[in-house]
Design a protein around this motif. Structure first.
Motif, mmCIF file in Angstrom:
data_model
loop_
_atom_site.group_PDB
_atom_site.id
_atom_site.type_symbol
_atom_site.label_atom_id
_atom_site.label_comp_id
_atom_site.label_asym_id
_atom_site.label_seq_id
_atom_site.Cartn_x
_atom_site.Cartn_y
_atom_site.Cartn_z
ATOM 1 N N ALA A 66 0.859 -1.187 0.000
ATOM 2 C CA ALA A 66 0.000 0.000 0.000
ATOM 3 C C ALA A 66 0.894 1.236 0.000
ATOM 4 N N ILE A 67 0.703 2.089 -0.971
ATOM 5 C CA ILE A 67 1.440 3.349 -1.069
ATOM 6 C C ILE A 67 0.405 4.444 -0.810
ATOM 7 N N ILE A 68 0.524 5.058 0.372
ATOM 8 C CA ILE A 68 -0.546 5.931 0.845
ATOM 9 C C ILE A 68 -0.137 7.398 0.751
ATOM 10 N N ALA A 69 -0.935 8.157 0.014
ATOM 11 C CA ALA A 69 -0.792 9.608 -0.151
ATOM 12 C C ALA A 69 0.593 10.031 -0.638
ATOM 13 N N PHE B 102 -4.258 9.232 8.914
ATOM 14 C CA PHE B 102 -3.863 8.375 10.030
ATOM 15 C C PHE B 102 -4.714 7.109 10.068
ATOM 16 N N LEU B 103 -6.035 7.252 10.007
ATOM 17 C CA LEU B 103 -6.913 6.079 10.042
ATOM 18 C C LEU B 103 -6.747 5.204 8.809
ATOM 19 N N THR B 104 -6.497 5.817 7.670
ATOM 20 C CA THR B 104 -6.263 5.044 6.445
ATOM 21 C C THR B 104 -5.029 4.167 6.598
ATOM 22 N N ILE B 105 -3.975 4.722 7.170
ATOM 23 C CA ILE B 105 -2.738 3.963 7.378
ATOM 24 C C ILE B 105 -2.984 2.821 8.358
ATOM 25 N N LEU B 106 -3.683 3.084 9.459
ATOM 26 C CA LEU B 106 -3.968 2.037 10.435
ATOM 27 C C LEU B 106 -4.825 0.922 9.840
ATOM 28 N N LYS B 107 -5.815 1.293 9.030
ATOM 29 C CA LYS B 107 -6.648 0.276 8.372
ATOM 30 C C LYS B 107 -5.821 -0.574 7.417
ATOM 31 N N ALA B 108 -4.935 0.063 6.675
ATOM 32 C CA ALA B 108 -4.070 -0.687 5.758
ATOM 33 C C ALA B 108 -3.180 -1.654 6.534
ATOM 34 N N GLN C 141 2.621 5.975 16.839
ATOM 35 C CA GLN C 141 1.543 4.995 16.966
ATOM 36 C C GLN C 141 1.505 4.079 15.737
ATOM 37 N N ILE C 142 1.740 4.643 14.572
ATOM 38 C CA ILE C 142 1.798 3.836 13.347
ATOM 39 C C ILE C 142 2.948 2.836 13.457
#
Length: 113
Positions: free
Chosen positions: A28-31, A63-69, A92-93
């Protein structure tokens, strides 16, 4: 495992993780702060067939997107940039990634210890 880097590009991180992925696991490559092409991904050793790019425009809460991933069983590794995240969120991540035994590359513009 997580890695902090300074540059705003993908680096050679993916070369070390690509061989550990199975066919049903994704990176997953996020933002990403830049436009990624299939050539960009291939140059970094990321299989285009196993890359999930989530653009900033599609994210309400990074932040939530990263945690879900991180919690997804189909995501083996995550590439993120820390812009827009607080130091507390980054830590936290990192903790979540470590507890789930996932891999994460955090491109950082902050001086984190």
């Amino acid at each position: 495992m997580f890695t902090l880097t300074k540059p705003n590009k993908l680096n050679s991180y993916s070369r070390t993780q690509s061989s550990t992925h199975t066919a049903n696991q994704w990176t997953a490559i996020i933002a990403p702060p830049m436009t990624l092409t299939s050539d960009n991904l291939l140059q970094q050793g990321i299989s285009v067939c196993n890359a999930l790019v989530i653009h900033k425009a599609k994210i309400n809460d990074k932040f939530l997107t990263i945690l879900k991933a991180a919690q997804s069983p189909t995501i083996a590794s995550i590439v993120i940039w820390d812009s827009g995240l607080t130091e507390t969120e980054v830590f936290q991540i990192q903790s979540t990634i470590k507890s789930l035994n996932k891999k994460c590359l955090i491109h950082s513009s902050k001086n984190l210890h």
